[in-house]
Design a protein around this motif. Structure first.
Motif, short mmCIF file in Angstrom:
data_model
loop_
_atom_site.label_atom_id
_atom_site.label_comp_id
_atom_site.label_asym_id
_atom_site.label_seq_id
_atom_site.Cartn_x
_atom_site.Cartn_y
_atom_site.Cartn_z
N LEU A 99 6.79 -11.63 19.11
CA LEU A 99 7.43 -11.57 20.40
C LEU A 99 6.86 -10.98 20.82
N ILE A 100 6.23 -10.00 20.73
CA ILE A 100 5.49 -8.14 20.79
C ILE A 100 4.61 -8.56 21.06
N ALA A 101 4.06 -9.32 20.13
CA ALA A 101 2.46 -8.82 19.78
C ALA A 101 2.17 -10.18 20.89
N LEU A 102 2.90 -10.98 21.02
CA LEU A 102 2.43 -12.47 21.51
C LEU A 102 2.51 -11.79 23.25
N LEU A 103 3.34 -11.57 23.53
CA LEU A 103 3.58 -10.24 25.30
C LEU A 103 3.00 -9.61 25.03
N GLY A 104 2.49 -8.80 24.80
CA GLY A 104 1.53 -7.46 24.79
C GLY A 104 2.53 -6.07 25.43
N LEU A 105 3.41 -6.72 24.86
CA LEU A 105 4.09 -5.33 25.33
C LEU A 105 3.86 -3.63 24.43
N ARG A 141 2.26 7.96 27.36
CA ARG A 141 1.09 6.23 27.24
C ARG A 141 1.80 5.79 26.27
N LEU A 142 2.40 4.67 26.25
CA LEU A 142 2.69 3.81 25.21
C LEU A 142 1.49 2.46 24.96
#
Length: 376
Positions: free
Chosen positions: A212-218, A239-240
């Motif tokens: 989910l993190i990867a899909l949403l590009g968080l 910077r994240l």
């Protein structure tokens, strides 16, 4: 219009803008690089190492290569399932030379599954991200360039900040007592790989949360700075990143470069080691590792011109994943890119890093056997 209604409208606009932006980036990510033209006729496969994730040019024309036993095995079955690992060396002056595995003095009897590496020609230190299984660490070695070339283990650096299998690449800081390490995955992978979670929590984190993190590009991954004298690691920048991957620096250490999928962050170090984000270098295809060419000042990038093929391969499809070496360089104040070599993936499936020595390019893979040596 009431305050509540206005806040809802603002929230809706932000969400829509985020989804549109993410949709555009996903489309770009999954679109085949339009200039994918294969020119690998002068490439020769060398070596027997499995999963040569990263490589770096040292002194005396020696290319150092990290081996992890295969990133696919490492991440899905764990370090214990791999059959090899270590650090290799290739003499770039001798066209007939083959990679040789280096002996390491003083290294404990534990796995050495190398992800990213960095060779400092200033201190003769070699830094290697190591996925041991129970934890991930950074190993520090001293290079002895006498004949035969030897490595001596100096220190193992571990930190609560390092997710298991989640740290990626490393670069020396201002001197041999400091380094920076990137985090590509903020979620610890199970010790025995994603296929063998030890708990429901690990299963949910790896099969639901991380995708989910990867899909949403968080932006949830970081760069860390470690002090070897204090044996202490800390966050190096505010910077994240979506997935902080390769990292390198220019010759005088005034600029650091951090890969974030299809762009590179330019970072400026402060006196205390803090990295201040300056700007992005946008590139037209997905990149993995990056290294700085001391001779030209260019950035050398391992490329993935067809990212969808990586996903298909991870899904079990027997497919050759193309890749190559490209350069990012500054001309008339603007960053531009140039392809050096593009391989169709039949000799070396999937490229993670690339480096050059004169008119010879070497590209490596996180999953395949050997490295590809190409005359340009």
């Amino acid at each position: 219009m009431s305050t509540i209604t206005l806040n809802k409208l603002i929230t809706a606009v932000i969400v829509i803008a985020f989804l549109v932006n993410r949709g555009i980036r996903l489309k770009n990510l999954l679109t085949v690089y339009p200039d994918m033209k294969f020119d690998d006729q002068n490439c020769q496969l060398k070596g027997s190492m499995i999963g040569s994730e990263d490589l770096c040019l040292g002194k005396n024309s020696l290319m150092f290569i990290g081996e992890n036993g295969g990133s696919d095995i490492l991440l899905y079955q764990g370090s214990a399932a791999t059959e090899s690992g270590g650090i290799w060396m290739l003499d770039m002056k001798n066209e007939k030379s083959e990679p040789v595995k280096l002996q390491i003095q003083g290294y404990p009897d534990q796995p050495l599954q190398v992800h990213g590496i960095y060779v400092s020609n200033k201190t003769d230190h070699l830094y290697a991200v190591n996925h041991q299984g129970p934890l991930s660490s950074v190993e520090v070695f001293k290079i002895d360039y006498s004949t035969p070339v030897r490595l001596t283990h100096l220190q193992t650096v571990i930190s609560d900040f390092f997710p298991r299998y989640g740290i990626n690449d490393v670069v020396e800081g201002k001197d041999g007592n400091e380094f920076y390490v990137t985090e590509w995955n903020p979620v610890s992978t199970p010790e025995h790989g994603k296929l063998n979670p030890a708990s429901v929590y690990e299963k949910i984190m790896n099969n639901v949360v991380f995708p989910l993190i990867a899909l949403l590009g968080l932006h949830w991954t970081r760069v860390y700075r470690c002090d070897l004298n204090k044996n202490l690691c800390e966050v190096a920048t505010d910077r994240l990143f979506v997935g902080a991957n390769g990292i390198t620096k220019n010759l005088d250490g005034s600029t650091y470069y951090v890969v974030d999928i299809e762009r590179i962050g330019i970072m400026k170090p402060k006196a205390n080691g803090w990295l201040e984000f300056e700007s992005w270098i946008e590139v037209p295809l997905v990149i993995d590792n990056v290294d700085f060419d001391h001779a030209s000042g260019n950035l050398m990038m391992g490329t993935i011109p067809d990212f969808l093929s990586v996903i298909k391969r991870l899904d079990g499809e027997d497919i050759a994943v193309p890749g190559g070496l490209s350069l990012a360089y500054k001309e008339d104040g603007e960053w531009k890119t140039k392809d050096v070599v593009m391989h169709d993936g039949t000799k070396l499936c999937q490229v993670s890093a690339g480096n050059m020595f004169g008119d010879t390019a070497v590209i490596s893979s996180p999953v395949a056997k050997g490295v590809l040596v190409c005359k340009i």
